[in-house]
Design an enzyme around this catalytic site. Structure first.
Site, mmCIF file in Angstrom:
data_model
loop_
_atom_site.group_PDB
_atom_site.id
_atom_site.type_symbol
_atom_site.label_atom_id
_atom_site.label_comp_id
_atom_site.label_asym_id
_atom_site.label_seq_id
_atom_site.Cartn_x
_atom_site.Cartn_y
_atom_site.Cartn_z
ATOM 1 N N HIS A 30 0.829 -1.209 0.000
ATOM 2 C CA HIS A 30 0.000 0.000 0.000
ATOM 3 C C HIS A 30 0.862 1.256 0.000
ATOM 4 O O HIS A 30 0.497 2.273 -0.586
ATOM 5 C CB HIS A 30 -0.911 -0.004 1.222
ATOM 6 C CG HIS A 30 -1.885 1.126 1.257
ATOM 7 N ND1 HIS A 30 -2.832 1.327 0.263
ATOM 8 C CD2 HIS A 30 -2.066 2.132 2.152
ATOM 9 C CE1 HIS A 30 -3.548 2.401 0.545
ATOM 10 N NE2 HIS A 30 -3.103 2.909 1.681
ATOM 11 N N ASP A 71 -8.333 8.432 -6.706
ATOM 12 C CA ASP A 71 -7.863 9.588 -5.942
ATOM 13 C C ASP A 71 -6.438 9.906 -6.368
ATOM 14 O O ASP A 71 -5.832 9.188 -7.184
ATOM 15 C CB ASP A 71 -7.939 9.347 -4.426
ATOM 16 C CG ASP A 71 -7.214 8.082 -3.984
ATOM 17 O OD1 ASP A 71 -6.163 7.762 -4.572
ATOM 18 O OD2 ASP A 71 -7.700 7.412 -3.055
ATOM 19 N N LYS A 94 -11.045 14.781 -5.183
ATOM 20 C CA LYS A 94 -11.949 14.911 -4.043
ATOM 21 C C LYS A 94 -11.509 16.087 -3.180
ATOM 22 O O LYS A 94 -10.366 16.117 -2.712
ATOM 23 C CB LYS A 94 -11.951 13.626 -3.215
ATOM 24 C CG LYS A 94 -12.515 12.421 -3.940
ATOM 25 C CD LYS A 94 -12.535 11.192 -3.058
ATOM 26 C CE LYS A 94 -11.154 10.717 -2.709
ATOM 27 N NZ LYS A 94 -11.161 9.437 -1.964
ATOM 28 N N ARG A 96 -11.871 17.751 0.239
ATOM 29 C CA ARG A 96 -12.340 17.430 1.582
ATOM 30 C C ARG A 96 -12.685 18.688 2.367
ATOM 31 O O ARG A 96 -12.127 19.763 2.125
ATOM 32 C CB ARG A 96 -11.281 16.611 2.337
ATOM 33 C CG ARG A 96 -10.966 15.278 1.660
ATOM 34 C CD ARG A 96 -9.988 14.452 2.464
ATOM 35 N NE ARG A 96 -9.663 13.198 1.795
ATOM 36 C CZ ARG A 96 -10.398 12.100 1.874
ATOM 37 N NH1 ARG A 96 -11.492 12.102 2.615
ATOM 38 N NH2 ARG A 96 -10.039 11.012 1.239
ATOM 39 N N ASP A 122 -7.131 0.323 -8.024
ATOM 40 C CA ASP A 122 -6.618 0.607 -6.683
ATOM 41 C C ASP A 122 -5.799 -0.590 -6.225
ATOM 42 O O ASP A 122 -5.894 -1.675 -6.808
ATOM 43 C CB ASP A 122 -7.760 0.873 -5.708
ATOM 44 C CG ASP A 122 -7.370 1.870 -4.618
ATOM 45 O OD1 ASP A 122 -6.160 2.002 -4.343
ATOM 46 O OD2 ASP A 122 -8.271 2.506 -4.045
ATOM 47 N N ASP A 126 -10.925 -1.710 0.678
ATOM 48 C CA ASP A 126 -11.146 -1.933 2.108
ATOM 49 C C ASP A 126 -12.619 -1.718 2.439
ATOM 50 O O ASP A 126 -13.428 -2.637 2.367
ATOM 51 C CB ASP A 126 -10.243 -1.013 2.915
ATOM 52 C CG ASP A 126 -10.305 -1.299 4.409
ATOM 53 O OD1 ASP A 126 -11.029 -2.221 4.823
ATOM 54 O OD2 ASP A 126 -9.630 -0.587 5.176
ATOM 55 N N THR A 127 -13.002 -0.505 2.756
ATOM 56 C CA THR A 127 -14.410 -0.221 3.055
ATOM 57 C C THR A 127 -15.219 0.022 1.792
ATOM 58 O O THR A 127 -16.446 0.112 1.853
ATOM 59 C CB THR A 127 -14.520 1.013 3.953
ATOM 60 O OG1 THR A 127 -13.990 2.153 3.262
ATOM 61 C CG2 THR A 127 -13.749 0.808 5.253
ATOM 62 N N GLY A 129 -15.496 2.679 0.156
ATOM 63 C CA GLY A 129 -16.018 4.034 0.072
ATOM 64 C C GLY A 129 -15.458 4.804 -1.109
ATOM 65 O O GLY A 129 -16.204 5.440 -1.869
ATOM 66 N N THR A 130 -14.144 4.737 -1.287
ATOM 67 C CA THR A 130 -13.497 5.458 -2.386
ATOM 68 C C THR A 130 -13.958 4.930 -3.738
ATOM 69 O O THR A 130 -14.286 5.707 -4.644
ATOM 70 C CB THR A 130 -11.963 5.336 -2.267
ATOM 71 O OG1 THR A 130 -11.535 5.964 -1.048
ATOM 72 C CG2 THR A 130 -11.271 6.010 -3.441
#
Length: 223
Positions: A30, A71, A94, A96, A122, A126-127, A129-130
């Protein structure tokens, strides 16, 4: 100390060394700086050839797809995939909130995606979301089809639900991590899992034959 730096990886490196490891082989780190935490030979592999090969065979030929970075942090990976596919490149910006943590005020697609097949790339999901927010932004810009590709399917929390509710057509990942059966059932045919075994086997063969691991990837495994 800056936020989000993978300092805990140093502990893992020390534990592996203490346990007796004399060489480490990893797949798509990562963060590149993790390699510096090890005081022993470290080989970094990438699943990019595997993902690229699947895209060429099942999703679109060169020139038919647009590779999209979800991103700013994934621009380098997107550029490598774009070069291999001879495709166009786009990315999602994005903005923020300055006043509320973790809140995104604006999502902007930079690049021509209308009426085209888009590949969100990517290193891990993970979640989700992105990836899911990126897919929604691409759909809003008129993308014809949206695919997500990644090496590591962490799929924590409500990730599979977010993907299932998103405009993503298919999610292509590798088997570096096991995916629970119940999560696979939620995504059904939309989830494609590729075996990383051939890449790992080639790297191990190169190590035991005292040959270059980077040569397997023509240097594209460098972070």
């Amino acid at each position: 100390m800056l936020a989000r730096e993978p300092i805990s990886a140093k502990l893992v490196a020390d534990l592996l060394t203490t346990a007796g490891a004399d060489r480490v082989i990893s797949v798509d780190l990562h963060s590149g700086q993790i390699q510096g935490f090890f005081n022993l030979p470290f080989d970094h592999l990438t699943a990019m050839p595997l993902l690229s090969g699947y895209i060429k065979e099942h999703i679109g030929s060169p020139g038919e797809v647009v590779v999209v970075s979800p991103d700013a942090g994934r621009i380098k990976s997107a550029q490598r995939l774009r070069t291999d596919l001879h495709s166009d490149l786009a990315f999602i910006y994005k903005r923020r909130s300055r006043h509320e943590a973790h809140k995104i005020e604006q999502v902007v697609v930079v690049g021509e995606v209308e009426g085209r097949r888009c590949i969100l790339i990517d290193d891990m999901i993970d979640t989700a979301g992105t990836i899911s927010e990126g897919a929604k932004a691409l759909a809003a810009e008129g993308a014809a089809e949206i695919y997500a590709v990644a090496t590591h399917p962490v799929l924590s929390g409500k990730a599979v639900q977010l993907i299932a509710e998103s405009p993503i057509k298919d999610v292509v990942v590798t088997n570096t991590l096991p995916i629970p059966e119940e999560k696979m059932q939620v995504l059904g045919d939309r989830l494609v899992v590729l075996s990383i075994a051939p890449i790992v086997a080639s790297a191990l063969d190169a190590v035991f034959e005292d040959e270059s691991v980077s040569g397997i990837f023509q240097g594209d495994n460098q972070l």
